[in-house]
Design a protein around this motif. Structure first.
Motif, mmCIF file in Angstrom:
data_model
loop_
_atom_site.group_PDB
_atom_site.id
_atom_site.type_symbol
_atom_site.label_atom_id
_atom_site.label_comp_id
_atom_site.label_asym_id
_atom_site.label_seq_id
_atom_site.Cartn_x
_atom_site.Cartn_y
_atom_site.Cartn_z
ATOM 1 N N UNK A 148 9.730 7.527 2.535
ATOM 2 C CA UNK A 148 9.119 6.204 2.553
ATOM 3 C C UNK A 148 8.378 5.895 1.259
ATOM 4 N N UNK A 149 7.545 6.819 0.804
ATOM 5 C CA UNK A 149 6.734 6.566 -0.392
ATOM 6 C C UNK A 149 7.545 6.385 -1.656
ATOM 7 N N UNK A 160 0.853 -1.195 0.000
ATOM 8 C CA UNK A 160 0.000 0.000 0.000
ATOM 9 C C UNK A 160 0.883 1.237 0.000
ATOM 10 N N UNK A 161 0.652 2.109 -0.967
ATOM 11 C CA UNK A 161 1.366 3.384 -1.024
ATOM 12 C C UNK A 161 0.352 4.502 -0.828
ATOM 13 N N UNK A 186 4.668 -3.955 7.888
ATOM 14 C CA UNK A 186 5.978 -3.338 7.722
ATOM 15 C C UNK A 186 5.822 -1.970 7.063
ATOM 16 N N UNK A 187 6.800 -1.105 7.314
ATOM 17 C CA UNK A 187 6.793 0.251 6.763
ATOM 18 C C UNK A 187 8.086 0.465 5.976
ATOM 19 N N UNK A 188 7.984 1.186 4.880
ATOM 20 C CA UNK A 188 9.159 1.437 4.053
ATOM 21 C C UNK A 188 10.079 2.472 4.671
ATOM 22 N N UNK A 189 11.383 2.247 4.525
ATOM 23 C CA UNK A 189 12.376 3.239 4.912
ATOM 24 C C UNK A 189 12.807 4.053 3.698
ATOM 25 N N UNK A 220 2.992 -4.566 3.422
ATOM 26 C CA UNK A 220 4.006 -3.523 3.360
ATOM 27 C C UNK A 220 3.356 -2.191 3.048
ATOM 28 N N UNK A 221 3.877 -1.127 3.636
ATOM 29 C CA UNK A 221 3.206 0.167 3.543
ATOM 30 C C UNK A 221 4.226 1.291 3.368
ATOM 31 N N UNK A 222 4.016 2.130 2.391
ATOM 32 C CA UNK A 222 4.811 3.338 2.213
ATOM 33 C C UNK A 222 3.944 4.538 2.548
ATOM 34 N N UNK A 223 4.487 5.498 3.276
ATOM 35 C CA UNK A 223 3.663 6.606 3.760
ATOM 36 C C UNK A 223 4.381 7.943 3.645
ATOM 37 N N UNK A 224 3.610 9.005 3.572
ATOM 38 C CA UNK A 224 4.147 10.365 3.559
ATOM 39 C C UNK A 224 3.828 11.087 4.873
ATOM 40 N N UNK A 225 3.455 10.335 5.920
ATOM 41 C CA UNK A 225 3.068 10.964 7.183
ATOM 42 C C UNK A 225 4.208 11.799 7.752
#
Length: 689
Positions: A267-268, A8-9, A243-246, A69-74
């Motif tokens: 991350x994104x 998920x992005x 999991x979260x992307x670095x 797996x998750x990429x975020x702009x938080x």
């Protein structure tokens, strides 16, 4: 029952979902509008809708998710908008103003009125305590624990929610910082505590200080986000460990991300680069320039030999961050970027964006300012009736009205103004690519442009023409490649140790000892993450420079034990890297080792992209309609075939002008370009020679 791996992005405009069935090998995609007020809500909605779509008969579809797996702009958005928490700083006596003084550099050398970024900790919350270490690690002044405790109580009384601790030479010896953290936890058990020896154990005090302050400033924001997202995923029935992307392209667990949010500021976009590496290798193109254009911004990166350079330090929105991250350059140019006329009467585009809400004028949510998306709708490059495969209605009349108001002020026609918007945003993106290519000794004409993101393929060929690039690669699912990248990446952590040493045989024992210490730290991380011995991989590099230089270049360390021969190979490798970057090597000048680095990778099962059989050159059956599309070269609307991407098969070929539509993106092929479909369903666009 199927076992699904889900990526998920969460972007500024859309949240992208990529689903991979481990048993059948099929890939499914989904998109939903983002929810900027609480991104976790949009993520939960997207996962639920996506899983319902692929497993409609299941009572609890999310229960079949085995990897998330998750990429975020938080973290990025909190930094840009200065929405972090009230933060305090405790540092060595006499150094409270280092955070504000920085390197005494102006953001713009010739602009005497340029403003520096906001200092994240005001001066009254930057407290000093007596303590001092020498550069050797020898204690000159012991930590004054009474003053340390008084500082902690003062910050608590001031209502501080997070505290950063950074002492001079704390990266050499961490005793004082560790004790300071213990006292803070005793006095402020509810506060988020961030220490320099844990976050950035490297030299350069200002950059180290900036990094630990950012980590503290963003920590409670990331913790709150994870606390909101976790129960939403559990409510769907998901039991997989998320999991979260670095920023370095790898993934980490939610708990680690909550402790080290500074490692997620890219991350994104980082997973888009990871996806590009994998797909580029399958397609046979290892030298790539990635072009990821979304709704709010554009991210570009250069891949040489199939690898993106890993930067040990970067400046993100004006703040130095000393943490490993992929070398990605970002500009405020996306589909939602707003076009306007500046005080000098010139047409400008971005960086201000309409975002997801209200979005471009054509979304019909109240925005009346023209955006890049509106320009594409006016010119009918984008479908003038709907997007997302028909799920999202488009109002072309509102787009024409918005662009028309700008056209009146410019004294131009509506199509000409829309084309002007696209030309300006293309120039903005071309400048970004020159930063990561031409300015670093790379000729963009030697590379293939890989276009992805929801808006990347529609602008790719025009951008390639601006840079004289002759080939463009558009992956099968360009709009969700960042989400797919999450299914193509491994667990990853980076460890560093600063040692200022001559790059000669005299340093062999100390370098070998340093890498042993880093390997031990990596082993502890492998155990913590539960990585089997067969899936562990270590990559070693050294930051090096000529003695007297201010910045370093990364050089790979030969495999095997560190020996005198390894030191010779490092010196030779540094000369080669320096020559490539700057055009020369100062042979004979003394070379210095600065920082030892180890990249620890834990391999996990990834999505497998399979080749499809050849189907012949005829692409005619994929034409679903024709519509007038503005052709900039001709300066008029020309009847243009519209191809359905999911109907194109390997071996199909066609020539421009043409439009290729799919659920997650639109690809423009103008006159003078041809397209072919490869075995992995990538579109390979090439300029006619």
């Amino acid at each position: 029952m199927s076992r699904w791996r889900v990526g998920v992005d969460s972007g500024g405009t859309f949240t992208d979902i990529c689903l991979f069935d481990e048993q059948e090998g099929r890939v499914e995609t989904w998109k939903v509008p983002s929810t900027p007020d609480d991104p976790s809500r949009g993520i939960a909605q997207g996962v639920e809708e996506g899983m319902r779509r692929v497993a409609p008969e299941a009572k609890s579809p999310a229960a079949s998710i085995v990897y998330f797996g998750h990429g975020t702009t938080v973290a990025t958005n909190a930094l840009i908008q200065h929405r972090g928490v009230k933060t305090g700083l405790i540092t060595t006596d006499g150094f409270r103003d280092l955070l504000e003084i920085g390197r005494q550099k102006r953001p713009d050398l010739y602009d005497i009125q340029a403003d520096k970024p906001k200092t994240l900790v005001p001066r009254d919350l930057r407290l000093e305590v007596p303590e001092r270490l020498r550069h050797t690690g020898e204690v000159e002044t012991p930590l004054d624990e009474a003053r340390m405790r008084a500082a902690a109580r003062a910050l608590k009384a001031a209502g501080v929610k997070a505290v950063a601790v950074s002492f001079l030479y704390g990266f050499v010896r961490s005793d004082h910082e560790k004790r300071a953290v213990e006292i803070l936890r005793e006095e402020m058990p509810e506060a988020f505590i961030s220490a320099g020896h844990e976050i950035a154990p490297e030299f350069r005090e200002y950059e180290r200080l900036s990094t630990v302050v950012l980590n503290a400033y963003l920590g409670p924001v990331m913790q709150g986000y994870i606390r909101r997202l976790t129960p939403r995923l559990e409510a769907l029935g998901m039991t997989a460990t998320p999991h979260l992307t670095q920023s370095n392209g790898g993934v980490i667990g939610f708990a680690t991300a909550a402790d080290m949010p500074v490692r997620t500021v890219l991350s994104g976009p980082s997973t888009g680069v990871v996806g590009a590496q994998a797909i580029g290798a399958l397609a046979g193109f290892e030298d790539l320039i990635t072009f990821d254009m979304g709704g709010t911004s554009t991210d570009v990166a250069l891949l040489q030999g199939g690898r993106c350079r890993l930067a040990a330090e970067a400046t993100v929105h004006g703040y130095p961050i000393k943490a490993p991250m992929l070398d990605i350059h970002t500009v405020g140019a996306g589909g939602g970027s707003i076009a306007y006329i500046d005080s000098g009467g010139l047409l400008k585009v971005g960086p201000r964006s309409a975002g997801a809400d209200p979005g471009p004028a054509c979304y019909g949510k109240g925005n009346e300012e023209p955006t890049v998306t509106d320009a594409n709708v006016v010119l009918q490059i984008l479908n003038p009736q709907h997007l997302l495969g028909g799920r999202m209605t488009i109002r072309q009349d509102l787009a024409k009205a918005a662009v028309g108001r700008l056209a009146e002020r410019l004294g131009l026609g509506v199509p000409q103004t829309a084309q002007g918007i696209l030309s300006v945003v293309t120039a903005n993106m071309a400048r970004a690519i020159r930063v990561i290519s031409v300015q670093r000794g790379h000729d963009p004409r030697d590379y293939t442009l890989m276009a992805f993101g929801g808006a990347g393929p529609v602008h790719a060929v025009r951008l390639a023409g601006e840079l004289e690039i002759g080939r463009v690669l558009v992956p099968a699912n360009p709009g969700i490649l960042c989400a797919m990248g999450l299914l193509l990446t491994d667990l990853r952590a980076d460890f560093a140790l600063t040692r200022l040493l001559p790059a000669s045989q005299v340093s062999t024992p100390e370098v070998a000892e340093g890498f042993v210490a880093l390997a031990e730290r990596a082993d502890r991380w492998f155990v913590h993450e539960g990585i089997a011995a067969a899936d562990r991989r270590l990559t070693r590099t050294v930051d090096m420079r000529y003695q007297g230089q201010n910045y370093e270049l990364s050089v790979a360390v030969p495999d095997g034990p560190v020996t005198d021969a390894s030191m010779k190979a490092l010196a030779a490798g540094f000369s080669e890297v320096h020559r490539q970057r700057y055009g020369f090597a100062a042979d004979g000048d003394p070379v210095q080792i600065v920082t030892l680095r180890v990249e620890a990778t834990g391999r996990v099962r990834k999505a497998e992209l399979k080749a499809h059989p050849e189907a012949g050159p005829d692409a005619g059956r994929a034409i679903v309609q024709r519509r007038p599309v503005w052709q900039a070269e001709a300066g008029e609307f020309i009847e243009t075939p519209i191809y359905a991407r999911d109907a194109l098969r390997p071996g199909n070929r066609f020539a421009g002008p043409a439009i290729v539509e799919q659920m997650d993106a639109t690809t423009l092929l103008p006159t003078g370009w041809t397209a072919r479909v490869d075995a992995y369903l990538n579109l390979i666009l090439e300029a006619v020679k």
